[in-house]
Scaffold this active site. Structure first.
Site, PDB file in Angstrom:
ATOM      1  N   ASN A 147      82.840 -26.242   5.079  1.00  0.00           N
ATOM      2  CA  ASN A 147      83.271 -25.779   3.759  1.00  0.00           C
ATOM      3  C   ASN A 147      84.258 -24.617   3.857  1.00  0.00           C
ATOM      4  OD1 ASN A 147      82.276 -27.446   1.606  1.00  0.00           O
ATOM      5  ND2 ASN A 147      80.202 -26.778   2.103  1.00  0.00           N
ATOM      6  N   ASP A 245      82.591 -38.448  -0.248  1.00  0.00           N
ATOM      7  CA  ASP A 245      83.872 -37.752  -0.455  1.00  0.00           C
ATOM      8  C   ASP A 245      84.424 -37.173   0.856  1.00  0.00           C
ATOM      9  OD1 ASP A 245      81.641 -36.089  -0.670  1.00  0.00           O
ATOM     10  OD2 ASP A 245      82.435 -34.910  -2.328  1.00  0.00           O
TER      11      ASP A 245
END
Length: 254
Positions: A147, A245
Site C-alpha cells: 500500500n 483489483d
DNA sequence: ATGGCCTTGGTACAAGGA
C-alpha cells in the site's frame, strides 16, 4: 525458485482464479493477502489437492494472509513479534533456505486519519522486526501488498496523486527505511517498461485505461539479490471476470 | 460523455478498500 504475492480481495470469491493461476504458473511460494476468511474456513484442502502446503492467519471480513508452498514452510510466525494487533496482516515462514515474510500493509485511508497513524506505527514495528529477522535469516524476502507507491514512476498520474494516500512523503520514507535495512525492490533490479502497475481501481475503467499504482512489492535481502533472475507483474488475472483489483507479482531466484 | 466498483454482513445499506 519462484516466489509470488497476490492480494486476492477475498479468497472465498477468488479461489477458482487462484487455483487456475497456481496450475498455470507453478510458483514455489505464493503469499496471499486479503483472504477475508476466518481460519476455520481457509481452503487448505483445495490447495493441498493442487499440490500446495498452506499456512494461514485470518479473521472475519477484513485482512487475512496465507503462505502457500510446494514444500512445507517451517518456523511460522504470525503478525509482528511484540506488536499487539487485532488485525491479521503478516505470515512468515522458511521455505528451503529462504525466509519469506508475506504482509498486508495497512491502507491508511488518508493522511492525518487514525488509520494513517496506525499505518505509521505498524511500519515502525515491522521495520524493527524485519531487522531482527534479517539478522537471523540473511536470505530473506519481504513481499506483499505494501500500500505504498515508492516513486512517482510507480503512479499513473503523479500530479493527481501527490500527497494522497499511498504516495505521501511519510509512506515513501518508510519504504526507503525498509530498503535501508539491506533490502532491494526486485522489480527495479531490471529495466522495466514504463507505466507498469500492480493495482487498478475497479471504478472509472481504470484497468482498461491503465490508471494504476505499483503498490505490491517483493523486497529481497542483500544475500538473496545475486540470485534474482527476473521480476514481473502478471496482469493476466486482472482480465478475468470478477477479478481482484490487484495483480500478482513474481520473482524468480536461481 | 469527466462518472462509471467490489466485498462483507445480512437483508438495507454502511464501511472499508485504494
Amino acid at each position: 525458485m519462484k516466489i509470488a504475492t497476490w492480494n486476492v480481495n477475498s479468497l472465498g470469491v477468488r479461489l477458482p482464479q487462484v487455483l487456475d493461476w497456481l496450475a498455470a504458473n507453478q510458483p514455489d511460494v505464493l503469499c496471499l493477502q486479503e483472504t477475508k476468511l476466518t481460519d476455520d474456513k481457509f481452503t487448505h484442502a483445495e490447495f493441498k489437492e493442487a499440490g500446495y502446503e498452506s499456512q494461514w492467519f485470518g479473521q472475519k471480513t477484513y485482512n487475512g494472509v496465507a503462505l502457500l508452498s510446494k514444500t512445507p514452510a517451517n518456523d511460522i510466525a504470525k503478525n509482528i513479534f511484540g506488536f499487539e494487533d487485532e488485525q491479521t496482516r503478516v505470515i512468515a515462514g522458511t521455505v528451503g533456505d529462504v525466509r519469506v515474510i508475506g504482509a498486508y500493509f495497512p491502507n491508511g485511508q488518508e493522511p492525518g486519519s487514525e488509520k494513517f497513524a496506525y499505518k505509521m506505527k505498524w511500519l515502525d514495528a515491522l521495520r524493527e522486526w524485519v531487522r531482527s529477522e534479517l539478522a537471523k535469516h540473511p536470505k530473506l524476502a519481504l513481499l506483499g501488498d505494501f500500500n505504498i507507491a515508492p516513486e512517482d514512476r510507480d503512479v499513473c498520474d503523479p500530479v493527481a496523486w501527490a500527497g494522497q494516500i499511498h504516495c505521501t512523503v511519510e509512506e515513501r520514507d518508510h519504504f526507503q527505511k525498509l530498503v535501508g535495512l539491506g533490502l532491494h525492490d526486485a522489480f527495479r533490479l531490471f529495466d522495466q517498461a514504463p507505466k507498469l502497475y500492480s493495482w487498478w481501481d475497479y471504478r472509472m475503467l481504470a484497468f482498461r485505461r491503465n490508471q494504476g499504482l505499483r503498490i505490491d512489492h517483493i523486497l529481497v535481502s542483500d544475500a538473496l539479490k545475486p540470485r534474482v533472475l527476473a521480476c514481473h507483474i502478471d496482469k493476466l488475472p486482472r482480465k478475468n471476470e470478477r477479478p481482484s483489483d490487484h495483480a500478482p507479482v513474481v520473482v524468480e531466484l536461481s
